[in-house]
Structure formats: C-alpha cells, structure tokens
Design an enzyme around this catalytic site. Structure first.
Site, PDB file in Angstrom:
ATOM      1  N   ARG A   6      37.338 -80.311  -6.732  1.00 31.51           N
ATOM      2  CA  ARG A   6      38.477 -80.185  -5.810  1.00 31.51           C
ATOM      3  C   ARG A   6      38.122 -79.328  -4.603  1.00 31.51           C
ATOM      4  NH1 ARG A   6      43.714 -80.782  -9.717  1.00 31.51           N
ATOM      5  NH2 ARG A   6      43.220 -82.974 -10.099  1.00 31.51           N
ATOM      6  N   ILE A  49      28.156 -70.104 -24.166  1.00 29.92           N
ATOM      7  CA  ILE A  49      28.986 -69.222 -25.004  1.00 29.92           C
ATOM      8  C   ILE A  49      28.275 -67.899 -25.300  1.00 29.92           C
ATOM      9  CG2 ILE A  49      30.198 -71.159 -26.081  1.00 29.92           C
ATOM     10  CD1 ILE A  49      28.475 -70.677 -28.616  1.00 29.92           C
ATOM     11  N   ASP A  50      26.967 -67.831 -25.013  1.00 33.64           N
ATOM     12  CA  ASP A  50      26.170 -66.678 -25.461  1.00 33.64           C
ATOM     13  C   ASP A  50      26.315 -65.419 -24.602  1.00 33.64           C
ATOM     14  OD1 ASP A  50      25.202 -68.516 -27.275  1.00 33.64           O
ATOM     15  OD2 ASP A  50      23.377 -68.926 -26.147  1.00 33.64           O
ATOM     16  N   ARG A  84      22.078 -67.364 -29.919  1.00 36.59           N
ATOM     17  CA  ARG A  84      20.632 -67.495 -29.655  1.00 36.59           C
ATOM     18  C   ARG A  84      19.976 -66.138 -29.856  1.00 36.59           C
ATOM     19  NH1 ARG A  84      17.879 -71.446 -25.927  1.00 36.59           N
ATOM     20  NH2 ARG A  84      19.112 -73.320 -26.128  1.00 36.59           N
ATOM     21  N   ARG A 116      36.274 -79.339 -12.567  1.00 34.38           N
ATOM     22  CA  ARG A 116      37.504 -79.572 -11.781  1.00 34.38           C
ATOM     23  C   ARG A 116      37.494 -78.724 -10.501  1.00 34.38           C
ATOM     24  NH1 ARG A 116      42.251 -76.495 -11.824  1.00 34.38           N
ATOM     25  NH2 ARG A 116      44.180 -77.624 -11.383  1.00 34.38           N
ATOM     26  N   GLU A 151      32.958 -54.355 -40.621  1.00 32.42           N
ATOM     27  CA  GLU A 151      32.305 -53.098 -41.006  1.00 32.42           C
ATOM     28  C   GLU A 151      30.966 -52.907 -40.302  1.00 32.42           C
ATOM     29  OE1 GLU A 151      34.292 -54.789 -43.054  1.00 32.42           O
ATOM     30  OE2 GLU A 151      35.656 -53.086 -43.198  1.00 32.42           O
ATOM     31  N   CYS A 196      17.160 -82.258 -22.189  1.00 31.35           N
ATOM     32  CA  CYS A 196      16.304 -83.337 -21.670  1.00 31.35           C
ATOM     33  C   CYS A 196      14.871 -82.847 -21.497  1.00 31.35           C
ATOM     34  CB  CYS A 196      16.880 -83.811 -20.325  1.00 31.35           C
ATOM     35  SG  CYS A 196      15.823 -84.959 -19.448  1.00 31.35           S
TER      36      CYS A 196
HETATM   37  P1  ATP Z   1      22.538 -72.787 -24.083  1.00 33.81           P
HETATM   38  O1  ATP Z   1      22.388 -71.351 -23.657  1.00 33.81           O
HETATM   39  O2  ATP Z   1      23.962 -73.134 -24.282  1.00 33.81           O
HETATM   40  O3  ATP Z   1      21.657 -73.190 -25.212  1.00 33.81           O
HETATM   41  P2  ATP Z   1      20.640 -73.760 -22.123  1.00 33.81           P
HETATM   42  O4  ATP Z   1      20.879 -74.237 -20.741  1.00 33.81           O
HETATM   43  O5  ATP Z   1      19.901 -72.465 -22.245  1.00 33.81           O
HETATM   44  O6  ATP Z   1      22.067 -73.702 -22.829  1.00 33.81           O
HETATM   45  P3  ATP Z   1      18.331 -75.279 -23.027  1.00 33.81           P
HETATM   46  O7  ATP Z   1      18.209 -76.253 -24.138  1.00 33.81           O
HETATM   47  O8  ATP Z   1      17.445 -74.087 -23.035  1.00 33.81           O
HETATM   48  O9  ATP Z   1      19.889 -74.889 -22.958  1.00 33.81           O
HETATM   49  O10 ATP Z   1      18.067 -76.054 -21.648  1.00 33.81           O
HETATM   50  C1  ATP Z   1      18.803 -77.203 -21.313  1.00 33.81           C
HETATM   51  C2  ATP Z   1      17.969 -78.158 -20.515  1.00 33.81           C
HETATM   52  O11 ATP Z   1      17.516 -77.542 -19.305  1.00 33.81           O
HETATM   53  C3  ATP Z   1      16.682 -78.619 -21.188  1.00 33.81           C
HETATM   54  O12 ATP Z   1      16.903 -79.645 -22.136  1.00 33.81           O
HETATM   55  C4  ATP Z   1      15.886 -79.129 -19.993  1.00 33.81           C
HETATM   56  O13 ATP Z   1      16.365 -80.390 -19.585  1.00 33.81           O
HETATM   57  C5  ATP Z   1      16.261 -78.092 -18.932  1.00 33.81           C
HETATM   58  N1  ATP Z   1      15.225 -77.045 -18.925  1.00 33.81           N
HETATM   59  C6  ATP Z   1      15.116 -75.967 -19.741  1.00 33.81           C
HETATM   60  N2  ATP Z   1      14.003 -75.264 -19.468  1.00 33.81           N
HETATM   61  C7  ATP Z   1      13.380 -75.915 -18.459  1.00 33.81           C
HETATM   62  C8  ATP Z   1      12.158 -75.715 -17.724  1.00 33.81           C
HETATM   63  N3  ATP Z   1      11.354 -74.683 -17.976  1.00 33.81           N
HETATM   64  N4  ATP Z   1      11.846 -76.609 -16.756  1.00 33.81           N
HETATM   65  C9  ATP Z   1      12.632 -77.657 -16.472  1.00 33.81           C
HETATM   66  N5  ATP Z   1      13.790 -77.901 -17.137  1.00 33.81           N
HETATM   67  C10 ATP Z   1      14.153 -77.061 -18.110  1.00 33.81           C
END
Ligand code: ATP
Length: 325
Positions: free
Chosen positions: A28, A130-131, A175, A24, A191, A76
């Site tokens: 905006r 969230i980490d 993580r 958002r 604790e 992805c």
């Molecule tokens: P969270 O901390 O919440 O898990 P994140 O962004 O660290 O989120 P990841 O699964 O590590 O989550 O990465 C998300 C997406 O970012 C991957 O599925 C991929 O599409 C892209 N990505 C991660 N690492 C790379 C990389 N080395 N090169 C290109 N794209 C990447």
C-alpha cells in the site's frame, strides 16, 4: 542512481506471524508513492523460477490478521549459488523490478546482501523471524506473537505439572538465540531457562537443581532453547539419571509456535517497518534493514544486522534468577 518504478517483495526462510501485515504495508505504501508492486512467491525460489505476479491494494485486503505468509516461503539452496542468483537477476530484469524488499531472518537478509553486491540491485530487508536474533532492532516481526503463544502453552503445562508434582522441560524455538526461552520463562513464571548465550550453560542444570526445587513448590518448569545436542530431551535424561527422585516430563512445542494471528505489537511493528522500507528506497537507501530502536525507525546496514551476536541482556537472566527463588 537509476529511478525506481517497480519493487519486488518476497518472504523467505521460516514464516513468522506479522509477515502478511508487512506485505500489506509495503504494497500500500508503494502504491501510494506511485510505484508498481510485484509479489514474488516462495522466497528466492520464485525469483529463480519467475513465480511473480503484480499486486494491487486489493491483493492485500483482509490479511493483516492472518498468520503465515500469503506469498508462501521457502528455503532455496539454488540462490546460494552464483548461477542461481544470476537466474534470479535475469527474471527480475525481465519483470521490470528495480528494487527488492526481502522479509526474512538472518539467512534471507544475508542472501539479499550478497545479491545486492553482485548485481548492484537496491535491496531492503525487513526483520521477519520469530527468533529476534537480528541486530539493530528491538524486536523482529513475529517475535512478540510467538512469545505470547509460548506463554499460553506454558500456563497450560503448569496446571498438569502442578497436579502431578512434576518437573517439565519445555523446549522452544530460537535457533541459536535464547530470547524466546528467556523472556517466555520470565513471563510464565518459570523456574529456569537454559539458553545458549548464558556462559554458565554447561552447569545450568546443576544450578537449577542445586537451588532446589523448593519444598513448598511441588512442580517446576524449565524453558529450554532448541538445540540438536542439548535440547529438552537431553536435560530430562540427565535428571532421570542423576536425580532419579524427580518425576520428569518433556514438552517440545514445535511448529505451533510459528502459527496464529499476529499480536497487535507485531502488526504495528510490521506496518511501520513496511512503510519505512518504501521511505528508505525513496531516500536512496540500499542494502539496509529497517528496524525500530527506542521507538524510532532506523536503517541498519544489513551486514551489521546479521552479525549473529545480539546479546540477551544479563539483566534478564538476573531477573529470572531473582524471581524464581
Ligand atoms: P529463520 O530465522 O526464520 O530461520 P532465515 O532467513 O534465517 O529465517 P535461512 O534458511 O537461513 O532462514 O535462509 C533462508 C534462505 O535465504 C535460504 O534458503 C537461501 O535461499 C537464502 N540464503 C541464506 N543464506 C544465504 C547465502 N549465504 N547466500 C545466498 N542466499 C542465502
């Protein structure tokens, strides 16, 4: 530097409460600066498949209070290949997107960094995880809400732990980072916390048992950071074998930690970071993550933000230790 007329926004990786507030704010603030906004669905996947739609201010009405992300998110694998990123670039150009704003965690921002270097595209990152494991910002979008969710759950677990005189190992997300476990342990009066950053990790169970579950205390709660090998189940099993006199239970909080309406803090953080992202683009910044440090908006090179070495303060470990006697 080429003029920016149109920005693309995507959310990637794990969803986090407050991502909608960020979408958002970016939308905006961009429109207020006469920029076009294109929303990209399902993270980098939508950039590769061309799942992209122009946004007006109405598209982001009534979302600041909603958890999750209206843009959907995905992990992805194709974007991790040069071919996948080339397809993403082609779609970006076809849509007239001049700059990309990525809301996500470590992996997502690393993807943005690589993409920006390969194709000379201005990329701005927002810490959406969230980490709380990104460097250069005091907090990440979603962290405060998740902390509050965990504390609410632990308060409930405490009632049953106390009634049955049990030890509960409560596993939380994070993580490889212990921020959620450490701070929710302090906030819930637990604790102990077992976190990856503590160098005495291997002996944390002995320390906790050794310190004694005080005679006057008839229950104990231990927060444990998720881990494939040493999660809550592992510690519960060890107590069952090594200290059979204790009645042990495990509670793995799981995905409920990601959900829910964002806290006021997360909404404000996301709003400030979203406006900061557009400001950064107008100043010619690229390849930076927007953060807030000591209540000031800061630009952090993405390569520094993702270093994965943000420390859990030793002081926090001490505070819990002192207060759990
Ligand atoms: P969270 O901390 O919440 O898990 P994140 O962004 O660290 O989120 P990841 O699964 O590590 O989550 O990465 C998300 C997406 O970012 C991957 O599925 C991929 O599409 C892209 N990505 C991660 N690492 C790379 C990389 N080395 N090169 C290109 N794209 C990447």
């Amino acid at each position: 530097m080429a003029k920016i007329n149109c920005i693309g926004i995507l959310t990637s990786g794990g969803d986090a409460p407050g991502m909608n507030a960020a979408i958002r704010a970016i939308t905006r603030s961009a429109i207020a600066s006469n920029l076009k906004v294109k929303a990209i669905y399902r993270g980098y996947e939508g950039l590769i498949t061309g799942d992209i739609k122009e946004f007006t201010t109405e598209n982001v009405s009534n979302i600041i209070q909603r958890g999750g992300t209206i843009l959907k998110t995905a992990r992805c694998a194709e974007f991790q290949t040069p071919e996948g990123r080339a397809k993403a670039y082609e779609n970006m150009k076809a849509e007239g997107i001049d700059a990309l704003i990525v809301i996500g965690g470590n992996g997502s921002l690393n993807g943005a960094r690589i993409f920006a270097e390969e194709f000379d595209v201005p990329c701005i990152g927002l810490p959406g995880t969230i980490d709380n494991d990104l460097n250069g910002t005091d907090s990440t979008i979603g962290y405060d809400t998740t902390l509050n969710t965990i504390v609410e759950c632990v308060d409930k677990i405490r009632d049953t732990a106390n009634s049955h005189e049990r030890i509960f190992f409560v596993e939380v997300m994070g993580r490889d980072a212990g921020f959620l476990a450490q701070n929710s342990a302090i906030a819930s009066g637990a604790e102990a916390a077992i976190i990856p950053e503590d160098s005495t990790h291997a002996n944390q169970l002995e320390q906790f048992i050794g310190r004694g579950i005080r005679k006057s205390k008839n229950s104990s709660i231990v927060l444990v950071s998720e881990s494939p090998k040493c999660g809550a189940m592992y510690y519960a099993e060890r107590v069952r074998k090594e200290y059979p006199e204790y009645d042990v239970r495990v509670s793995i909080l799981g995905h409920l930690q990601r959900g829910g309406s964002p806290s006021a803090s997360d909404r404000i953080l996301a709003s400030r970071l979203g406006v900061g992202a557009i400001q950064a683009l107008k100043e010619g910044q690229r390849n930076v993550m927007i953060g807030i440090r000591n209540d000031e908006v800061v630009y952090v090179p993405i390569s520094n933000a993702i270093k994965s070495d943000k420390p859990v303060k030793k002081e926090l470990i001490d505070v819990l230790g002192i207060l759990s006697i």
